[in-house]
Design a protein around this motif. Structure first.
Motif, short mmCIF file in Angstrom:
data_model
loop_
_atom_site.label_atom_id
_atom_site.label_comp_id
_atom_site.label_asym_id
_atom_site.label_seq_id
_atom_site.Cartn_x
_atom_site.Cartn_y
_atom_site.Cartn_z
N UNK A 181 -1.75 -12.66 1.39
CA UNK A 181 -2.14 -13.23 2.68
C UNK A 181 -0.93 -13.47 3.58
N UNK A 182 0.14 -13.99 3.00
CA UNK A 182 1.36 -14.21 3.78
C UNK A 182 1.94 -12.89 4.26
N UNK A 183 1.90 -11.88 3.40
CA UNK A 183 2.41 -10.56 3.78
C UNK A 183 1.59 -9.98 4.92
N UNK A 184 0.27 -10.08 4.83
CA UNK A 184 -0.59 -9.56 5.90
C UNK A 184 -0.30 -10.26 7.22
N UNK A 185 -0.09 -11.58 7.16
CA UNK A 185 0.23 -12.33 8.37
C UNK A 185 1.54 -11.85 8.99
N UNK A 186 2.53 -11.61 8.16
CA UNK A 186 3.81 -11.11 8.65
C UNK A 186 3.65 -9.78 9.37
N UNK A 187 2.79 -8.93 8.82
CA UNK A 187 2.62 -7.58 9.36
C UNK A 187 1.68 -7.54 10.56
N UNK A 188 0.90 -8.60 10.76
CA UNK A 188 -0.07 -8.61 11.84
C UNK A 188 -1.33 -7.85 11.51
N UNK A 189 -1.62 -7.66 10.23
CA UNK A 189 -2.83 -7.00 9.78
C UNK A 189 -3.70 -8.02 9.03
N UNK A 190 -4.98 -7.73 8.92
CA UNK A 190 -5.82 -8.53 8.03
C UNK A 190 -5.51 -8.15 6.59
N UNK A 191 -5.80 -9.07 5.67
CA UNK A 191 -5.57 -8.78 4.25
C UNK A 191 -6.38 -7.57 3.80
N UNK A 198 -2.80 0.28 2.15
CA UNK A 198 -1.77 0.33 1.11
C UNK A 198 -2.26 1.12 -0.10
N UNK A 199 -3.50 0.86 -0.50
CA UNK A 199 -4.04 1.57 -1.66
C UNK A 199 -4.18 3.06 -1.38
N UNK A 200 -4.66 3.41 -0.21
CA UNK A 200 -4.86 4.82 0.11
C UNK A 200 -3.54 5.58 0.13
N UNK A 201 -2.52 5.00 0.75
CA UNK A 201 -1.26 5.72 0.95
C UNK A 201 -0.29 5.55 -0.21
N UNK A 202 -0.28 4.38 -0.85
CA UNK A 202 0.74 4.09 -1.87
C UNK A 202 0.15 3.88 -3.26
N UNK A 203 -1.14 4.08 -3.42
CA UNK A 203 -1.73 4.21 -4.74
C UNK A 203 -2.48 3.03 -5.29
N UNK A 204 -1.93 1.82 -5.15
CA UNK A 204 -2.57 0.63 -5.67
C UNK A 204 -2.62 -0.42 -4.58
N UNK A 205 -3.38 -1.48 -4.80
CA UNK A 205 -3.44 -2.55 -3.80
C UNK A 205 -2.13 -3.33 -3.79
N UNK A 206 -1.84 -4.06 -2.71
CA UNK A 206 -0.65 -4.90 -2.71
C UNK A 206 -0.65 -5.92 -3.85
N UNK A 207 -1.81 -6.48 -4.17
CA UNK A 207 -1.86 -7.46 -5.26
C UNK A 207 -1.49 -6.83 -6.59
N UNK A 208 -2.05 -5.65 -6.89
CA UNK A 208 -1.71 -4.97 -8.14
C UNK A 208 -0.24 -4.56 -8.15
N UNK A 209 0.25 -4.11 -7.01
CA UNK A 209 1.65 -3.71 -6.91
C UNK A 209 2.56 -4.91 -7.15
#
Length: 282
Positions: A181-191, A198-209
């Motif tokens: 959630x903090x990361x999404x806020x920093x980026x200006x995106x919703x979680x 992130x999952x589509x382009x880099x393979x796994x979700x941010x939480x799993x990563x």
């Protein structure tokens, strides 16, 4: 058959943001050789021309690769096994997800939790490169071929979305300790948007990563620093597994052990006692 040969090559400096090293290997296996490969937020690329091997995901046989000497694997959020017999020859590269996305030219969502023979990839440039590597007379010339091929590939592929690149750097830079959630806020995106992209382009979700990055730090620490004492269930050092858990950002020792069971298929104590560690970096 001769002994094991491992040769490390340093890529051209212009490639270092994408590839930190090449590992050339010659490994005889006169008897069946089985390894447990730990999960990780990375992509393994093997370009080989020796004995074939099997890559098996115990959760789903169809996600593995069988009888191959060249393949791309990961990112994986579970452990796998590799098995081979004969003389393995080849080069291994371990790539971060952003580097793999750029080098392979594929969304890593298509490769997550899969091992794919390079001949099955849409663009067969890696299969052609493998054959050129096999024909080269020595390791320096093989590493030079890799420099040229990777440099040309990077020149012809589009950069990663800069927001996703920033997300990866924040996750990696904090060892997975930043909240999604903090990361999404920093980026200006919703979680949700961050997780989908992130999952589509880099393979796994941010939480799993994030979990895998934390586990990777603990696993690398175990491999590098923690030497088991004969007959002991904890590593050398005053705090044992609880200290390792605290150092790597876990809530407690049981949290650390749960992740090792999931991502390595066993406990850290069992790994330390056996002295048998994955060929993956964790």
């Amino acid at each position: 058959m001769g002994g094991i040969e491992a040769v490390v090559g340093l890529p051209d400096p212009r490639l270092r943001p994408f590839v930190d090293r090449y590992l050339g290997y010659r490994e005889p296996a006169p008897l069946p050789l089985v390894r447990r490969e730990v999960a990780g937020a990375f992509v393994v690329l093997v370009l080989g021309w020796g004995a074939p091997l099997d890559v098996v995901d115990p959760r789903a046989a169809g996600r593995g690769a069988y009888g191959v000497n060249s393949f791309v694997a990961g990112p994986f959020d579970g452990h796998c096994t590799t098995s081979t017999l004969g003389v393995g020859l080849g080069v291994q590269l371990v790539l971060t997800p952003p580097a793999a996305r750029r080098v392979l030219g594929l969304p890593l969502g298509e490769l997550a939790n899969r091992a794919v023979p390079v001949g099955d990839l849409p663009d067969r440039w890696l299969d052609r490169l493998r054959r050129r590597l096999a024909d080269a007379p020595d390791w320096p010339r093989r590493f030079a071929l890799l420099d040229a091929a990777l440099g040309a590939r990077l020149a012809g592929t589009a950069p990663l979305d800069p927001t996703l690149g920033r997300a990866w750097r924040r996750l990696a830079g904090t060892g997975g300790r930043i909240g999604v959630g903090d990361l999404a806020d920093e980026l200006g995106w919703s979680s949700r948007h961050l997780a989908v992209r992130f999952r589509a382009e880099l393979g796994l979700t941010p939480k799993a990563t994030a979990r895998l990055l934390r586990f990777g730090r603990a696993y690398a620490t175990l491999a590098r620093d923690l030497v088991p004492r004969p007959g002991a269930d904890a590593p050398a050092g005053p705090g044992g597994w609880a200290e390792l858990a605290a150092r790597c950002g876990y809530f407690d020792q049981s949290h650390l052990i749960r992740d090792f069971r999931e991502f390595a298929g066993t406990t850290p104590a069992a790994l330390a006692r056996s002295g048998s560690l994955s060929s993956n970096p964790g």
